[in-house]
Design an enzyme around this catalytic site. Structure first.
Site, PDB file in Angstrom:
ATOM      1  N   LYS A 107       0.862  -1.183   0.000  1.00  0.00           N
ATOM      2  CA  LYS A 107       0.000   0.000   0.000  1.00  0.00           C
ATOM      3  C   LYS A 107       0.892   1.225   0.000  1.00  0.00           C
ATOM      4  CE  LYS A 107      -4.514   0.531   0.133  1.00  0.00           C
ATOM      5  NZ  LYS A 107      -5.517  -0.401  -0.376  1.00  0.00           N
ATOM      6  N   ASP A 147      -6.582   4.264  -5.281  1.00  0.00           N
ATOM      7  CA  ASP A 147      -7.250   4.104  -3.984  1.00  0.00           C
ATOM      8  C   ASP A 147      -7.912   5.437  -3.668  1.00  0.00           C
ATOM      9  OD1 ASP A 147      -7.578   3.500  -1.011  1.00  0.00           O
ATOM     10  OD2 ASP A 147      -6.551   1.702  -1.658  1.00  0.00           O
TER      11      ASP A 147
END
Ligand code: NAD
Length: 428
Positions: A107, A147
């Site tokens: 991430k 995202d």
């Protein structure tokens, strides 16, 4: 991210510790898996439109890559923290492992607020982010994706910077690109359809005919819209959806007991998944309060909006008829509500299994880009169905065999697969 006392990474670690105990993992494996294997912190200097230079803080976290290159989104958010990024990277490792795709968890993020940045400034942040980690990301190392507050345009800028720096074409460097620029057909449908593939399998196991079922959906965005679509195609009756009303800053539930008309509702829905209340009333929908979705006398609940929606309070309002909860959203159920589900014997398809269709299709995008050959939508969705169906049965099989809760079974499978990969590589 608003609650300062809540630390997502501590929560991810405690969930892991709990599974490690159940699996009786050795200490070295626990030490390895409860922290990211690599973490990059860097500064991104950007020349702003007014001529000043501003330095943004960027991150990339690679939690574990024993099963393949890391995979995970890049968030742009003013309150981004390294601990949130670490938690999300950890959860990505388990999500990829539970559906058995050959990827690890990653991430990334940048502390910034795109609302106050021009497109040129955002482009410079994207390019600067890639320049800082170019040696550590790539189609064979770590594959980013969109995202919170990043989209296909940001992905294309990042891909372009990566290709400029490396001197070749690498469309498999990043996913979430538009169709025609390396994106995959079927990505829009993937998460919602994936939820319903697992619902179909669960109902089969429970001996319930999907055509005779009714369901209530929370949310009416990307996940919910496609979940409703496939559920209706299978013959189920969707009695309500709910959504956030931007003008009134509250949410409403839109109910039609005989079954909502998807096309009609989509016609009065904005791009954020908000439904026009007045028009819905004209079309004969009952417009009820935010929690009405959870109180419906239905067989299936599909929370597909936000985290923390089925909690100690709201769980009391669930009808005795509910047999199945399929978690489209991430983290919609609290541990207190999990206890009630266990007591009442309500079957749960946990979030990181139910909504893994999205990452699975991103994996397909990467595979197609690496081959430079693209599949039809039918091919993508049929491969997605195969993966979601086998993942469901692996988790359900273990839950039955060990007599454990579905969420625990999913965690046990995921963590065990990653632990095995680390062992086989000789890391622990
Ligand atoms: P989205 O932004 O497209 O839609 C969200 C929907 O929820 C909208 O209809 C919005 O009005 C509604 N909503 C927001 N607040 C609400 C509230 N308080 N009560 C009722 N409804 C509310 O988002 P999405 O992509 O559909 O994602 C939904 C959830 O699924 C999120 O938890 C997301 O993290 C998760 N998820 C999404 C994907 C994906 O591929 N889109 C993949 C995995 C997980």
């Amino acid at each position: 991210m608003a609650d300062k006392s809540f630390n997502a990474f501590k929560m991810a670690q405690s969930q892991f510790d709990n599974v490690a105990e159940k699996l009786d993992l050795d200490q070295a494996t626990r030490d390895l898996l409860r922290n990211p294997i690599r973490e990059f912190h860097f500064s991104i200097p950007v020349k702003m439109d007014d001529g000043t230079v501003k330095v943004f803080q960027g991150f990339r976290v690679q939690h574990n890559d024993s099963r393949g290159p890391c995979k995970g989104g890049i968030r742009f958010h003013p309150q981004e923290t390294i601990d949130t990024v670490k938690a999300l990277a950890t959860w990505m490792t388990w999500k990829c492992a539970v559906v058995d795709i050959p990827l690890g968890g990653g991430k990334g993020g940048v502390i910034c607020d795109p609302h106050n940045l021009s497109m040129r400034e955002q482009e410079q942040i994207c390019r600067g982010w890639v320049r800082q980690v170019v040696r550590n990301v790539g189609p064979l190392q770590d594959v980013p994706a969109p995202d919170v507050m990043t989209n296909a345009q940001h992905m294309i800028w990042m891909m372009d910077e990566y290709e400029t720096l490396t001197g070749a074409k690498y469309p498999g460097f990043i996913t979430g690109k538009p169709v025609g620029m390396g994106g995959s057909l079927g990505r829009t449908e993937a998460t919602g359809f994936g939820v319903i593939y697992t619902v179909r399998e669960a109902l089969n196991e429970l001996g319930i005919d999907i055509k005779k079922t009714t369901a209530a959906f929370q949310g009416f965005g990307n996940v919910s819209q496609y979940a409703v679509k496939l559920y209706q195609e299978y013959g189920g009756t969707a009695v309500c959806v709910s959504c956030w009303d931007q003008k009134e800053s509250k949410s409403y539930t839109f109910i039609k007991k005989s079954g909502i008309d998807l096309e009609q509702l989509l016609g009065i829905t904005d791009k954020f998944g908000g439904i026009d209340k007045a028009k819905a009333k004209e079309l004969g929908y009952e417009v009820a309060d935010a929690e009405a979705w959870i109180q419906q006398d239905v067989d299936i609940l599909v929370p597909a909006a936000l985290e923390n929606q089925i909690n100690a309070e709201t769980v009391k309002k669930i009808s005795a008829r509910v047999k199945l909860v399929a978690e489209g959203a991430n983290g919609p159920t609290t541990p207190e509500a999990d206890e009630v589900f266990t007591k009442k014997n309500i079957f749960v398809i946990p979030d990181f299994l139910a909504n893994a269709g999205g990452v699975t299709c991103s994996y397909f995008e990467q595979v197609q880009c690496n081959m430079n050959y693209f599949w039809t939508k039918e091919e993508v969705l049929s491969k997605l169905d195969n993966i979601m169906t086998s993942a469901f049965h692996a988790v359900y099989g273990l839950a039955k065999q060990k007599k454990v809760y579905m969420r625990d079974a999913a965690y046990m499978i995921a963590v065990n697969r990653v632990a095995q990969a680390c062992k086989l590589r000789g890391w622990v």
